[in-house]
Design a protein around this motif. Sequence first.
Motif, mmCIF file in Angstrom:
data_model
loop_
_atom_site.group_PDB
_atom_site.id
_atom_site.type_symbol
_atom_site.label_atom_id
_atom_site.label_comp_id
_atom_site.label_asym_id
_atom_site.label_seq_id
_atom_site.Cartn_x
_atom_site.Cartn_y
_atom_site.Cartn_z
ATOM 1 N N PRO A 229 0.834 -1.206 0.000
ATOM 2 C CA PRO A 229 0.000 0.000 0.000
ATOM 3 C C PRO A 229 0.869 1.256 0.000
ATOM 4 O O PRO A 229 1.866 1.337 0.741
ATOM 5 C CB PRO A 229 -0.789 -0.120 1.308
ATOM 6 C CG PRO A 229 -0.828 -1.597 1.592
ATOM 7 C CD PRO A 229 0.498 -2.121 1.119
ATOM 8 N N GLY A 230 0.509 2.191 -0.839
ATOM 9 C CA GLY A 230 1.263 3.437 -0.928
ATOM 10 C C GLY A 230 2.430 3.406 -1.895
ATOM 11 O O GLY A 230 3.066 4.441 -2.128
ATOM 12 N N ASP A 231 2.714 2.249 -2.472
ATOM 13 C CA ASP A 231 3.820 2.142 -3.438
ATOM 14 C C ASP A 231 3.303 2.548 -4.822
ATOM 15 O O ASP A 231 3.001 1.698 -5.663
ATOM 16 C CB ASP A 231 4.364 0.714 -3.443
ATOM 17 C CG ASP A 231 5.547 0.531 -4.399
ATOM 18 O OD1 ASP A 231 5.974 1.532 -5.020
ATOM 19 O OD2 ASP A 231 6.023 -0.616 -4.544
ATOM 20 N N ALA A 232 3.211 3.840 -5.043
ATOM 21 C CA ALA A 232 2.656 4.351 -6.294
ATOM 22 C C ALA A 232 3.492 3.936 -7.492
ATOM 23 O O ALA A 232 2.951 3.601 -8.559
ATOM 24 C CB ALA A 232 2.527 5.870 -6.228
ATOM 25 N N ALA A 233 4.804 3.954 -7.342
ATOM 26 C CA ALA A 233 5.671 3.584 -8.467
ATOM 27 C C ALA A 233 5.494 2.107 -8.810
ATOM 28 O O ALA A 233 5.421 1.731 -9.982
ATOM 29 C CB ALA A 233 7.131 3.885 -8.127
ATOM 30 N N GLY A 234 5.402 1.265 -7.797
ATOM 31 C CA GLY A 234 5.198 -0.154 -8.042
ATOM 32 C C GLY A 234 3.863 -0.425 -8.697
ATOM 33 O O GLY A 234 3.752 -1.259 -9.602
ATOM 34 N N ALA A 235 2.828 0.285 -8.236
ATOM 35 C CA ALA A 235 1.501 0.131 -8.832
ATOM 36 C C ALA A 235 1.521 0.573 -10.286
ATOM 37 O O ALA A 235 0.928 -0.085 -11.156
ATOM 38 C CB ALA A 235 0.473 0.931 -8.039
ATOM 39 N N ALA A 236 2.205 1.666 -10.569
ATOM 40 C CA ALA A 236 2.267 2.167 -11.941
ATOM 41 C C ALA A 236 2.975 1.168 -12.852
ATOM 42 O O ALA A 236 2.528 0.918 -13.987
ATOM 43 C CB ALA A 236 2.990 3.515 -11.979
ATOM 44 N N ARG A 237 4.050 0.556 -12.372
ATOM 45 C CA ARG A 237 4.758 -0.448 -13.181
ATOM 46 C C ARG A 237 3.853 -1.651 -13.446
ATOM 47 O O ARG A 237 3.830 -2.198 -14.550
ATOM 48 C CB ARG A 237 6.042 -0.892 -12.472
ATOM 49 C CG ARG A 237 7.174 0.127 -12.504
ATOM 50 C CD ARG A 237 8.495 -0.497 -12.076
ATOM 51 N NE ARG A 237 8.452 -0.973 -10.689
ATOM 52 C CZ ARG A 237 8.701 -0.212 -9.627
ATOM 53 N NH1 ARG A 237 9.037 1.062 -9.784
ATOM 54 N NH2 ARG A 237 8.651 -0.720 -8.412
ATOM 55 N N PHE A 238 3.121 -2.065 -12.398
ATOM 56 C CA PHE A 238 2.226 -3.204 -12.557
ATOM 57 C C PHE A 238 1.176 -2.930 -13.625
ATOM 58 O O PHE A 238 0.964 -3.747 -14.528
ATOM 59 C CB PHE A 238 1.538 -3.532 -11.230
ATOM 60 C CG PHE A 238 0.448 -4.556 -11.373
ATOM 61 C CD1 PHE A 238 0.751 -5.902 -11.443
ATOM 62 C CD2 PHE A 238 -0.880 -4.168 -11.478
ATOM 63 C CE1 PHE A 238 -0.250 -6.859 -11.606
ATOM 64 C CE2 PHE A 238 -1.896 -5.107 -11.637
ATOM 65 C CZ PHE A 238 -1.572 -6.457 -11.705
ATOM 66 N N TRP A 239 0.506 -1.785 -13.539
ATOM 67 C CA TRP A 239 -0.572 -1.499 -14.497
ATOM 68 C C TRP A 239 -0.041 -1.249 -15.898
ATOM 69 O O TRP A 239 -0.714 -1.574 -16.884
ATOM 70 C CB TRP A 239 -1.427 -0.333 -14.013
ATOM 71 C CG TRP A 239 -2.217 -0.709 -12.792
ATOM 72 C CD1 TRP A 239 -2.037 -0.271 -11.520
ATOM 73 C CD2 TRP A 239 -3.295 -1.670 -12.729
ATOM 74 N NE1 TRP A 239 -2.930 -0.875 -10.663
ATOM 75 C CE2 TRP A 239 -3.703 -1.733 -11.371
ATOM 76 C CE3 TRP A 239 -3.934 -2.463 -13.672
ATOM 77 C CZ2 TRP A 239 -4.749 -2.566 -10.961
ATOM 78 C CZ3 TRP A 239 -4.969 -3.286 -13.262
ATOM 79 C CH2 TRP A 239 -5.361 -3.342 -11.922
ATOM 80 N N ASP A 240 1.186 -0.722 -16.007
ATOM 81 C CA ASP A 240 1.798 -0.592 -17.330
ATOM 82 C C ASP A 240 1.972 -1.963 -17.973
ATOM 83 O O ASP A 240 1.657 -2.161 -19.160
ATOM 84 C CB ASP A 240 3.162 0.105 -17.228
ATOM 85 C CG ASP A 240 3.048 1.611 -17.023
ATOM 86 O OD1 ASP A 240 1.934 2.151 -17.194
ATOM 87 O OD2 ASP A 240 4.068 2.232 -16.678
ATOM 88 N N ALA A 241 2.468 -2.931 -17.195
ATOM 89 C CA ALA A 241 2.648 -4.289 -17.715
ATOM 90 C C ALA A 241 1.300 -4.944 -17.993
ATOM 91 O O ALA A 241 1.123 -5.620 -19.018
ATOM 92 C CB ALA A 241 3.450 -5.116 -16.715
ATOM 93 N N TYR A 242 0.369 -4.765 -17.103
ATOM 94 C CA TYR A 242 -0.989 -5.324 -17.232
ATOM 95 C C TYR A 242 -1.605 -4.922 -18.564
ATOM 96 O O TYR A 242 -2.119 -5.758 -19.312
ATOM 97 C CB TYR A 242 -1.811 -4.799 -16.059
ATOM 98 C CG TYR A 242 -3.281 -5.162 -16.018
ATOM 99 C CD1 TYR A 242 -3.732 -6.194 -15.204
ATOM 100 C CD2 TYR A 242 -4.236 -4.425 -16.728
ATOM 101 C CE1 TYR A 242 -5.087 -6.500 -15.120
ATOM 102 C CE2 TYR A 242 -5.582 -4.733 -16.656
ATOM 103 C CZ TYR A 242 -6.011 -5.767 -15.845
ATOM 104 O OH TYR A 242 -7.351 -6.066 -15.760
#
Length: 205
Positions: free
Chosen positions: A33-46
């Motif tokens: 939670p709160g890892d905006a950069a990690g979330a952004a990388r995930f959704w880019d790959a998704y």
Amino acid sequence: MPEAIVFDLYGVIATHQPQEAKRAIERLAGIEPGDAAGAARFWDAYWALRPAYDAGQPAAEYWRAVAGRLGVSFADPAALARADLESWTAVDEEMVALVTELAERGHRLGLLSNIVADLVPVMEERHGHWLRRFAALTYSCRIGVAKPDPRAYEICARRLGVAPSDVLFFDDNEVNVQAARAVGMSAEVFTSPGQVRRVLAACGR
């Protein structure tokens, strides 16, 4: 005057993923939670890898590809896949009512959706009462191509028994609308049920 009205599914009749569902997917993907950069990388790959999934790639292969792009291993990819499917099941009841109304007025309706194979039976089980209103359901995963590939539009029109020039198409994605126009369809970027009613009234429908 169009002989058939074709709708996209997501962003038109069904809703996009709610934020709480996206957060649940992120947790299952191991993003803190709160890892905006990690979330952004995930959704880019998704999203970058989604076209093959929409065109019929098995879920396990898709999620392995996402993990590979991220350089990680998901702890429970099956749970991740289930949460992803669930995130795509909500609908706009006002649009469902409009589809029902149009069908009862005798309009020939088609659906053209980029959708993964595992989601089709889930949607048809939950929403079959209005999906049955469509004369043709054209799913990317079952035809092997996804919008904006021109073949998707041509197959949809053929299944409806009309020429592309006899179709009025609504999609919330400008790229998909432009592709529809390129094959000869009349097409509009969807904004609301009211917009659909106005466009149809202007067409004399």
